[in-house]
Write an enzyme that holds these catalytic residues in place. Sequence first.
Site, PDB file in Angstrom:
ATOM      1  N   ASP A  30       0.966  -1.223  -0.067  1.00  0.00           N
ATOM      2  CA  ASP A  30      -0.043   0.014  -0.081  1.00  0.00           C
ATOM      3  C   ASP A  30       0.840   1.351   0.094  1.00  0.00           C
ATOM      4  O   ASP A  30       1.899   1.242   0.637  1.00  0.00           O
ATOM      5  CB  ASP A  30      -0.922  -0.053   1.101  1.00  0.00           C
ATOM      6  CG  ASP A  30      -1.931   1.033   1.091  1.00  0.00           C
ATOM      7  OD1 ASP A  30      -3.332   0.607   1.047  1.00  0.00           O
ATOM      8  OD2 ASP A  30      -1.882   1.985   1.123  1.00  0.00           O
ATOM      9  N   ASN A  85     -12.770  -3.402   2.596  1.00  0.00           N
ATOM     10  CA  ASN A  85     -13.663  -2.255   2.809  1.00  0.00           C
ATOM     11  C   ASN A  85     -14.668  -2.267   1.860  1.00  0.00           C
ATOM     12  O   ASN A  85     -14.227  -2.389   0.499  1.00  0.00           O
ATOM     13  CB  ASN A  85     -12.890  -0.905   2.903  1.00  0.00           C
ATOM     14  CG  ASN A  85     -11.910  -0.721   3.808  1.00  0.00           C
ATOM     15  OD1 ASN A  85     -12.292  -1.003   5.215  1.00  0.00           O
ATOM     16  ND2 ASN A  85     -11.014  -0.161   3.824  1.00  0.00           N
ATOM     17  N   GLN A  92     -13.981   2.467   1.525  1.00  0.00           N
ATOM     18  CA  GLN A  92     -13.344   2.004   0.210  1.00  0.00           C
ATOM     19  C   GLN A  92     -13.427   3.375  -0.600  1.00  0.00           C
ATOM     20  O   GLN A  92     -14.222   3.929  -0.854  1.00  0.00           O
ATOM     21  CB  GLN A  92     -14.479   1.016  -0.399  1.00  0.00           C
ATOM     22  CG  GLN A  92     -13.790   0.627  -1.482  1.00  0.00           C
ATOM     23  CD  GLN A  92     -14.695  -0.483  -2.233  1.00  0.00           C
ATOM     24  OE1 GLN A  92     -15.961  -0.817  -1.977  1.00  0.00           O
ATOM     25  NE2 GLN A  92     -14.091  -1.236  -3.285  1.00  0.00           N
ATOM     26  N   VAL A  94     -11.056   2.867  -3.490  1.00  0.00           N
ATOM     27  CA  VAL A  94     -10.694   2.266  -4.858  1.00  0.00           C
ATOM     28  C   VAL A  94     -11.726   1.377  -5.162  1.00  0.00           C
ATOM     29  O   VAL A  94     -11.925   0.172  -4.575  1.00  0.00           O
ATOM     30  CB  VAL A  94      -9.195   1.910  -4.857  1.00  0.00           C
ATOM     31  CG1 VAL A  94      -8.972   1.158  -6.008  1.00  0.00           C
ATOM     32  CG2 VAL A  94      -8.365   2.705  -4.693  1.00  0.00           C
ATOM     33  N   HIS A  98     -10.103  -5.659  -3.305  1.00  0.00           N
ATOM     34  CA  HIS A  98      -8.916  -5.583  -2.810  1.00  0.00           C
ATOM     35  C   HIS A  98      -9.035  -5.953  -1.127  1.00  0.00           C
ATOM     36  O   HIS A  98      -9.795  -5.643  -0.591  1.00  0.00           O
ATOM     37  CB  HIS A  98      -8.011  -4.443  -2.702  1.00  0.00           C
ATOM     38  CG  HIS A  98      -8.602  -3.092  -2.283  1.00  0.00           C
ATOM     39  ND1 HIS A  98      -9.764  -2.449  -3.056  1.00  0.00           N
ATOM     40  CD2 HIS A  98      -8.270  -2.414  -1.290  1.00  0.00           C
ATOM     41  CE1 HIS A  98     -10.234  -1.428  -2.402  1.00  0.00           C
ATOM     42  NE2 HIS A  98      -9.440  -1.191  -1.315  1.00  0.00           N
ATOM     43  N   ILE A  99      -8.033  -6.893  -0.706  1.00  0.00           N
ATOM     44  CA  ILE A  99      -7.884  -7.618   0.578  1.00  0.00           C
ATOM     45  C   ILE A  99      -6.622  -6.566   1.184  1.00  0.00           C
ATOM     46  O   ILE A  99      -5.470  -6.917   0.727  1.00  0.00           O
ATOM     47  CB  ILE A  99      -7.817  -8.763   0.712  1.00  0.00           C
ATOM     48  CG1 ILE A  99      -8.975  -9.411  -0.121  1.00  0.00           C
ATOM     49  CG2 ILE A  99      -7.663  -9.408   2.325  1.00  0.00           C
ATOM     50  CD1 ILE A  99      -9.055 -11.141  -0.187  1.00  0.00           C
ATOM     51  N   HIS A 100      -6.938  -5.880   2.390  1.00  0.00           N
ATOM     52  CA  HIS A 100      -5.665  -5.253   2.930  1.00  0.00           C
ATOM     53  C   HIS A 100      -5.167  -6.567   3.830  1.00  0.00           C
ATOM     54  O   HIS A 100      -5.889  -7.186   4.552  1.00  0.00           O
ATOM     55  CB  HIS A 100      -6.393  -4.285   3.908  1.00  0.00           C
ATOM     56  CG  HIS A 100      -6.930  -2.889   3.209  1.00  0.00           C
ATOM     57  ND1 HIS A 100      -6.123  -1.755   2.933  1.00  0.00           N
ATOM     58  CD2 HIS A 100      -7.995  -2.791   2.683  1.00  0.00           C
ATOM     59  CE1 HIS A 100      -6.937  -0.845   2.568  1.00  0.00           C
ATOM     60  NE2 HIS A 100      -7.932  -1.363   2.081  1.00  0.00           N
TER      61      HIS A 100
HETATM   62  P1  AMP Z   1      -9.736   1.264   0.347  1.00  0.00           P
HETATM   63  O1  AMP Z   1      -9.740   2.599   1.151  1.00  0.00           O
HETATM   64  O2  AMP Z   1     -10.044  -0.146   0.862  1.00  0.00           O
HETATM   65  O3  AMP Z   1     -10.504   1.597  -0.985  1.00  0.00           O
HETATM   66  O4  AMP Z   1      -8.327   1.027  -0.039  1.00  0.00           O
HETATM   67  C1  AMP Z   1      -7.499   1.560  -1.104  1.00  0.00           C
HETATM   68  C2  AMP Z   1      -5.989   1.645  -0.449  1.00  0.00           C
HETATM   69  O5  AMP Z   1      -5.415   1.701  -1.811  1.00  0.00           O
HETATM   70  C3  AMP Z   1      -5.747   2.651   0.123  1.00  0.00           C
HETATM   71  O6  AMP Z   1      -5.075   2.077   1.616  1.00  0.00           O
HETATM   72  C4  AMP Z   1      -4.446   3.321  -0.491  1.00  0.00           C
HETATM   73  O7  AMP Z   1      -3.461   4.056   0.242  1.00  0.00           O
HETATM   74  C5  AMP Z   1      -4.084   2.510  -1.547  1.00  0.00           C
HETATM   75  N1  AMP Z   1      -3.550   3.022  -2.762  1.00  0.00           N
HETATM   76  C6  AMP Z   1      -4.276   3.757  -3.466  1.00  0.00           C
HETATM   77  N2  AMP Z   1      -3.545   4.270  -4.520  1.00  0.00           N
HETATM   78  C7  AMP Z   1      -2.470   3.259  -4.770  1.00  0.00           C
HETATM   79  C8  AMP Z   1      -1.182   3.145  -5.418  1.00  0.00           C
HETATM   80  N3  AMP Z   1      -1.106   3.820  -6.400  1.00  0.00           N
HETATM   81  N4  AMP Z   1      -0.363   1.996  -4.958  1.00  0.00           N
HETATM   82  C9  AMP Z   1      -0.329   1.421  -3.846  1.00  0.00           C
HETATM   83  N5  AMP Z   1      -1.888   1.639  -2.973  1.00  0.00           N
HETATM   84  C10 AMP Z   1      -2.569   2.608  -3.493  1.00  0.00           C
END
Ligand code: AMP
Length: 112
Positions: A30, A85, A92, A94, A98-100
């Site tokens: 991340d 999320n 959320q 993005v 995706h799984i954190h």
């Molecule tokens: P969410 O908030 O669950 O949608 O998680 C999206 C995650 O993507 C966040 O923790 C961001 O920091 C991460 N993120 C956004 N852009 C990038 C990127 N270009 N490379 C790696 N992580 C990213």
Amino acid sequence: MEKTLFQKIADHEIPAAMVYEDELCVAFRDVAPAAPVHILLVPRKPLPDIAAAAPEDAELMAHLMLTVGRVAREQGLSSFRTVLNTGADAGQTVPHLHIHILGGRKLEWPPG
Ligand code: AMP
């Protein structure tokens, strides 16, 4: 259709610190880590979120769950948290499933 940010990362069109790749998914660090180890595990298929997964995605979902353990082990994590999320109110940002995978420090419960 326009590729999602995470599709572009999976296709190496946008750089990321990749830690794992196979034919179905990728994992990368991340960009704004919330823990010493913070990995995002992303299917290549651009499902917008976990609620969009259909019965035809069962094999992919199982593969992602199995890959969580593999990636965590490879990162040296014996204790870690996985987060999915879903929707704006859950944080959320993005719209590509995706799984954190978070670890490397004590994690509080419940999350905020
Ligand atoms: P969410 O908030 O669950 O949608 O998680 C999206 C995650 O993507 C966040 O923790 C961001 O920091 C991460 N993120 C956004 N852009 C990038 C990127 N270009 N490379 C790696 N992580 C990213």
